[in-house]
Design a protein around this motif. Structure first.
Motif, PDB file in Angstrom:
ATOM      1  N   ILE A  78      13.848  15.994   9.376  1.00  0.00           N
ATOM      2  CA  ILE A  78      12.740  16.083   7.910  1.00  0.00           C
ATOM      3  C   ILE A  78      11.892  15.777   8.577  1.00  0.00           C
ATOM      4  CG2 ILE A  78      12.031  15.715   5.080  1.00  0.00           C
ATOM      5  CD1 ILE A  78      15.040  16.432   4.354  1.00  0.00           C
ATOM      6  N   LEU A  79      10.558  16.142   8.299  1.00  0.00           N
ATOM      7  CA  LEU A  79       8.979  14.517   9.209  1.00  0.00           C
ATOM      8  C   LEU A  79       8.594  14.187   7.704  1.00  0.00           C
ATOM      9  CD1 LEU A  79       7.814  17.662  11.419  1.00  0.00           C
ATOM     10  CD2 LEU A  79       8.999  15.406  12.070  1.00  0.00           C
ATOM     11  N   ARG A  80       7.728  12.953   8.143  1.00  0.00           N
ATOM     12  CA  ARG A  80       7.512  12.774   6.946  1.00  0.00           C
ATOM     13  C   ARG A  80       6.337  13.459   6.413  1.00  0.00           C
ATOM     14  NH1 ARG A  80       6.003   5.899   7.726  1.00  0.00           N
ATOM     15  NH2 ARG A  80       3.829   6.043   5.981  1.00  0.00           N
ATOM     16  N   PRO A  81       5.990  13.468   5.468  1.00  0.00           N
ATOM     17  CA  PRO A  81       4.333  14.170   4.752  1.00  0.00           C
ATOM     18  C   PRO A  81       3.058  13.634   5.051  1.00  0.00           C
ATOM     19  CG  PRO A  81       6.190  13.153   3.055  1.00  0.00           C
ATOM     20  CD  PRO A  81       6.754  12.707   4.481  1.00  0.00           C
ATOM     21  N   LEU A  82       2.660  14.302   5.736  1.00  0.00           N
ATOM     22  CA  LEU A  82       1.419  13.687   5.590  1.00  0.00           C
ATOM     23  C   LEU A  82       0.533  13.003   4.292  1.00  0.00           C
ATOM     24  CD1 LEU A  82      -0.036  16.188   8.262  1.00  0.00           C
ATOM     25  CD2 LEU A  82       0.457  13.423   8.879  1.00  0.00           C
ATOM     26  N   LEU A  83      -0.573  12.290   4.477  1.00  0.00           N
ATOM     27  CA  LEU A  83      -1.064  12.128   3.489  1.00  0.00           C
ATOM     28  C   LEU A  83      -2.880  12.954   3.178  1.00  0.00           C
ATOM     29  CD1 LEU A  83      -0.629   8.084   3.505  1.00  0.00           C
ATOM     30  CD2 LEU A  83       0.212   9.894   1.531  1.00  0.00           C
TER      31      LEU A  83
ATOM     32  N   THR B  14       1.126  -1.525   0.278  1.00  0.00           N
ATOM     33  CA  THR B  14       0.131   0.302   0.117  1.00  0.00           C
ATOM     34  C   THR B  14       1.211   0.980  -0.284  1.00  0.00           C
ATOM     35  OG1 THR B  14       0.114   0.003   2.333  1.00  0.00           O
ATOM     36  CG2 THR B  14      -1.527  -1.242   1.343  1.00  0.00           C
ATOM     37  N   LEU B  15      -0.134   2.467  -0.264  1.00  0.00           N
ATOM     38  CA  LEU B  15       1.115   3.503  -0.508  1.00  0.00           C
ATOM     39  C   LEU B  15       1.698   3.671   1.377  1.00  0.00           C
ATOM     40  CD1 LEU B  15       1.829   5.982  -1.417  1.00  0.00           C
ATOM     41  CD2 LEU B  15      -0.613   7.099  -0.646  1.00  0.00           C
ATOM     42  N   GLU B  16       1.259   3.397   1.967  1.00  0.00           N
ATOM     43  CA  GLU B  16       1.466   3.777   3.173  1.00  0.00           C
ATOM     44  C   GLU B  16       3.040   2.745   3.857  1.00  0.00           C
ATOM     45  OE1 GLU B  16      -0.576   2.768   7.229  1.00  0.00           O
ATOM     46  OE2 GLU B  16      -0.006   4.618   7.494  1.00  0.00           O
ATOM     47  N   GLN B  17       2.775   1.829   3.315  1.00  0.00           N
ATOM     48  CA  GLN B  17       3.679   0.556   3.532  1.00  0.00           C
ATOM     49  C   GLN B  17       5.048   0.949   2.808  1.00  0.00           C
ATOM     50  OE1 GLN B  17       1.300  -2.870   2.277  1.00  0.00           O
ATOM     51  NE2 GLN B  17       1.773  -3.764   4.364  1.00  0.00           N
ATOM     52  N   VAL B  18       4.993   1.751   1.379  1.00  0.00           N
ATOM     53  CA  VAL B  18       6.038   2.144   0.606  1.00  0.00           C
ATOM     54  C   VAL B  18       6.453   3.192   1.018  1.00  0.00           C
ATOM     55  CG1 VAL B  18       6.380   3.283  -1.795  1.00  0.00           C
ATOM     56  CG2 VAL B  18       4.620   1.505  -1.830  1.00  0.00           C
TER      57      VAL B  18
ATOM     58  N   ASP C 244       6.795   3.896   4.560  1.00  0.00           N
ATOM     59  CA  ASP C 244       7.080   3.614   5.956  1.00  0.00           C
ATOM     60  C   ASP C 244       8.184   2.917   5.614  1.00  0.00           C
ATOM     61  OD1 ASP C 244       5.103   4.065   7.766  1.00  0.00           O
ATOM     62  OD2 ASP C 244       4.326   1.718   7.771  1.00  0.00           O
ATOM     63  N   LEU C 245       8.886   1.655   4.674  1.00  0.00           N
ATOM     64  CA  LEU C 245      10.256   1.550   3.972  1.00  0.00           C
ATOM     65  C   LEU C 245      11.484   2.832   3.596  1.00  0.00           C
ATOM     66  CD1 LEU C 245       8.409  -1.996   1.654  1.00  0.00           C
ATOM     67  CD2 LEU C 245       9.704  -2.067   3.370  1.00  0.00           C
ATOM     68  N   ALA C 246      10.117   3.202   2.860  1.00  0.00           N
ATOM     69  CA  ALA C 246      11.589   4.444   2.353  1.00  0.00           C
ATOM     70  C   ALA C 246      11.661   5.514   3.321  1.00  0.00           C
ATOM     71  CB  ALA C 246      10.775   5.463   0.929  1.00  0.00           C
ATOM     72  N   PHE C 247      11.102   5.872   4.366  1.00  0.00           N
ATOM     73  CA  PHE C 247      11.003   6.593   5.064  1.00  0.00           C
ATOM     74  C   PHE C 247      12.367   6.101   6.662  1.00  0.00           C
ATOM     75  CE2 PHE C 247       9.807  10.749   5.015  1.00  0.00           C
ATOM     76  CZ  PHE C 247       9.359  11.066   3.679  1.00  0.00           C
ATOM     77  N   THR C 248      12.404   4.736   6.872  1.00  0.00           N
ATOM     78  CA  THR C 248      13.380   4.217   7.265  1.00  0.00           C
ATOM     79  C   THR C 248      13.916   3.693   7.135  1.00  0.00           C
ATOM     80  OG1 THR C 248      11.578   2.363   8.021  1.00  0.00           O
ATOM     81  CG2 THR C 248      13.334   1.771   8.533  1.00  0.00           C
ATOM     82  N   ARG C 249      14.153   3.778   5.273  1.00  0.00           N
ATOM     83  CA  ARG C 249      15.964   4.080   4.833  1.00  0.00           C
ATOM     84  C   ARG C 249      16.629   5.082   4.426  1.00  0.00           C
ATOM     85  NH1 ARG C 249      19.992   4.497   4.052  1.00  0.00           N
ATOM     86  NH2 ARG C 249      21.316   3.732   2.123  1.00  0.00           N
TER      87      ARG C 249
ATOM     88  N   VAL D 170      11.429  -3.127  -3.033  1.00  0.00           N
ATOM     89  CA  VAL D 170      11.256  -1.056  -2.478  1.00  0.00           C
ATOM     90  C   VAL D 170      12.549  -0.848  -1.359  1.00  0.00           C
ATOM     91  CG1 VAL D 170       9.763   0.691  -1.520  1.00  0.00           C
ATOM     92  CG2 VAL D 170       8.974  -0.793  -2.802  1.00  0.00           C
ATOM     93  N   THR D 171      12.859  -1.982  -1.159  1.00  0.00           N
ATOM     94  CA  THR D 171      13.933  -1.094  -0.132  1.00  0.00           C
ATOM     95  C   THR D 171      15.253  -1.349  -1.075  1.00  0.00           C
ATOM     96  OG1 THR D 171      12.917  -2.458   1.424  1.00  0.00           O
ATOM     97  CG2 THR D 171      14.784  -1.722   2.014  1.00  0.00           C
ATOM     98  N   ALA D 172      15.714  -2.074  -1.226  1.00  0.00           N
ATOM     99  CA  ALA D 172      16.740  -1.748  -2.415  1.00  0.00           C
ATOM    100  C   ALA D 172      16.259  -1.341  -3.586  1.00  0.00           C
ATOM    101  CB  ALA D 172      17.087  -3.303  -3.202  1.00  0.00           C
ATOM    102  N   THR D 173      15.685  -0.337  -4.126  1.00  0.00           N
ATOM    103  CA  THR D 173      15.756   0.860  -4.818  1.00  0.00           C
ATOM    104  C   THR D 173      15.912   1.974  -4.080  1.00  0.00           C
ATOM    105  OG1 THR D 173      13.892  -0.593  -5.872  1.00  0.00           O
ATOM    106  CG2 THR D 173      14.039   2.082  -6.112  1.00  0.00           C
ATOM    107  N   VAL D 174      15.144   2.156  -3.195  1.00  0.00           N
ATOM    108  CA  VAL D 174      15.591   2.978  -2.418  1.00  0.00           C
ATOM    109  C   VAL D 174      16.537   2.705  -1.727  1.00  0.00           C
ATOM    110  CG1 VAL D 174      14.426   4.426   0.096  1.00  0.00           C
ATOM    111  CG2 VAL D 174      13.027   3.161  -1.221  1.00  0.00           C
TER     112      VAL D 174
END
Ligand SMILES: NC(=O)c1ccc[n+]([C@@H]2O[C@H](COP(=O)([O-])OP(=O)(O)OC[C@H]3O[C@@H](n4cnc5c(N)ncnc54)[C@H](OP(=O)(O)O)[C@@H]3O)[C@@H](O)[C@H]2O)c1
Length: 367
Positions: free
Chosen positions: A280-285, A257-261, A263-268, A347-351
């Motif tokens: 930097i804060l995570r953007p709100l949806l 889902t958009l939220e899971q993507v 999460d993975l991106a911001f974790t990296r 997604v993790t490898a790409t980010v």
């Protein structure tokens, strides 16, 4: 008399997928390959890029925006062409409707006309997108779509109209429409050589330029690799695979889902010292109405960083509220060996690649 060797013509051969498909047919060695590009400069660049294999290809200039683009594909060649793979298109989400109509819709019409003049044609494979079904929600079957759900932008509209052109005008042709999902990386290593809206949006998030993102947390996103698409389209171009519409996309169970993507991106991102340092804060949806208000509100500040950032995201914003459940059973039946990559690993490898290479600016990582 039928041609002794298959002759495949690939349009858009200078582009990301067209080039990979051209290389794939050249590497197989059992096809004669004709590659079309938009300009003379494109011809030189492609010949250089594919060398030494390009010596075995015929590279032809064909501008699909022109009234008669295939004048350099002479009658003798038309009589020998067995396969056409149509990958050319204007692919920017912010393309204006007139250019999209001229190149993506009428250009596809020219390809269908060419196909009709090839008496030995066994496959016309048209590259489309999962967004050619526009704003259609719910289960989407691998079958022609009437476009009734509307579209998020002129690119989607033109790809929907191009599909209908293949289906309606090519009813007596051996056509296949491959609706491709979003290519996020070349392969499962996460290496990225072409940036699209996915990569650009993550870049804006990484540099703190987006405080709001359009979309619903549970919107599923369909990701594929360039290698997997090239393989699938090449196989679907073989007349051994039945014609028709295919979703070159994972099924819903292999999506995030958009939220899971996010999460993975911001974790990296948070593993990166420079990013952490900037706090930097995570953007709100944002819901659709709020996002549209925001875009309208900052349009008076044309040229500002925020305006430019939003202009990147706005063309596909409406799509981020649409939950598509893509059915890909026809693809599974035609290509039983085709496997979707693990979406979280991809997604993790790409980010990781994007952050390490700073979206391609640190070229030593990309090489
Ligand atoms: N990559 C993806 O994530 C993705 C996803 C879904 C569907 N698709 C579909 O797959 C196909 C290939 O996409 P891609 O990613 O390879 O796009 P791309 O890298 O932008 O390549 C498109 C190619 O089309 C050519 N083209 C543009 N206008 C033309 C014209 N007037 N005449 C002739 N050629 C023209 C471009 O040439 P110039 O560079 O010279 O303009 C370029 O070589 C497209 O139909 C796209 O809709 C791609």
């Amino acid at each position: 008399m039928s041609p002794s060797r298959p002759v495949v013509l690939v349009t858009g051969a200078g582009g990301y997928l067209g080039r990979r498909l051209g290389r794939r047919f050249l590497d197989r060695g059992d096809h004669e390959v004709v590659l079309t590009v938009r300009t003379e400069a494109g011809r030189s660049a492609l010949a250089h890029d594919l060398a030494p294999a390009s010596a075995r290809a015929q590279i032809v200039v064909a501008d699909l925006g022109a009234p008669d683009p295939f004048t350099d594909v002479d009658e003798r060649l038309r009589r020998r062409i067995t396969h056409i793979v149509h990958a050319a298109a204007v692919t920017r989400f912010n393309v204006d409707r007139e250019l999209a109509r001229q190149v993506n819709v009428e250009g596809t019409g020219h390809v269908v006309t060419l196909a009709r003049q090839c008496p030995h044609l066994v496959r016309l494979a048209h590259l489309s997108t999962v967004y050619a079904t526009g704003l259609r929600e719910g289960v989407i079957l691998e079958e022609p779509d009437d476009g009734a759900a509307g579209f998020a932008n002129a690119y989607e509209w033109s790809k929907g109209a191009a599909e209908r052109c293949v289906v309606d005008q090519g009813d007596d042709l051996p056509w296949t429409v491959a609706r491709v999902a979003t290519v996020v990386a070349d392969d499962e290593s996460g290496r990225v050589t072409q940036h699209n809206a996915f990569h650009e949006t993550l870049k804006l998030c990484f540099y703190g330029l987006l405080s709001l993102l359009p979309g619903r947390a549970d919107t599923p996103l369909y990701f594929v690799t360039g290698d997997a698409v090239t393989d699938a389209v090449a196989r679907l171009s073989d007349p051994a695979a039945p014609g028709g519409v295919y979703h070159v996309a994972p099924d819903r169970s292999a999506t995030l889902t958009l939220e899971q993507v996010l999460d993975l991106a911001f974790t990296r991102f948070e593993q990166d010292e420079e990013f952490r340092h900037k706090r930097i804060l995570r953007p709100l949806l944002a819901d659709r109405e709020s996002f549209e208000l925001l875009v309208g509100g900052v349009s008076s500040f044309a040229g500002s960083l925020v305006h430019r950032a939003l202009a990147n995201v706005a063309p596909f914003a409406r799509q981020m509220y649409v939950a598509k459940v893509l059915d890909n059973r026809r693809l599974g039946a035609a290509l039983p060996q085709h496997r979707a990559p693990d979406p979280a690993a991809l997604v993790t490898a790409t980010v990781d690649h994007l952050v390490e290479s700073r979206w391609g600016r640190r070229s030593e990582v990309v090489a």
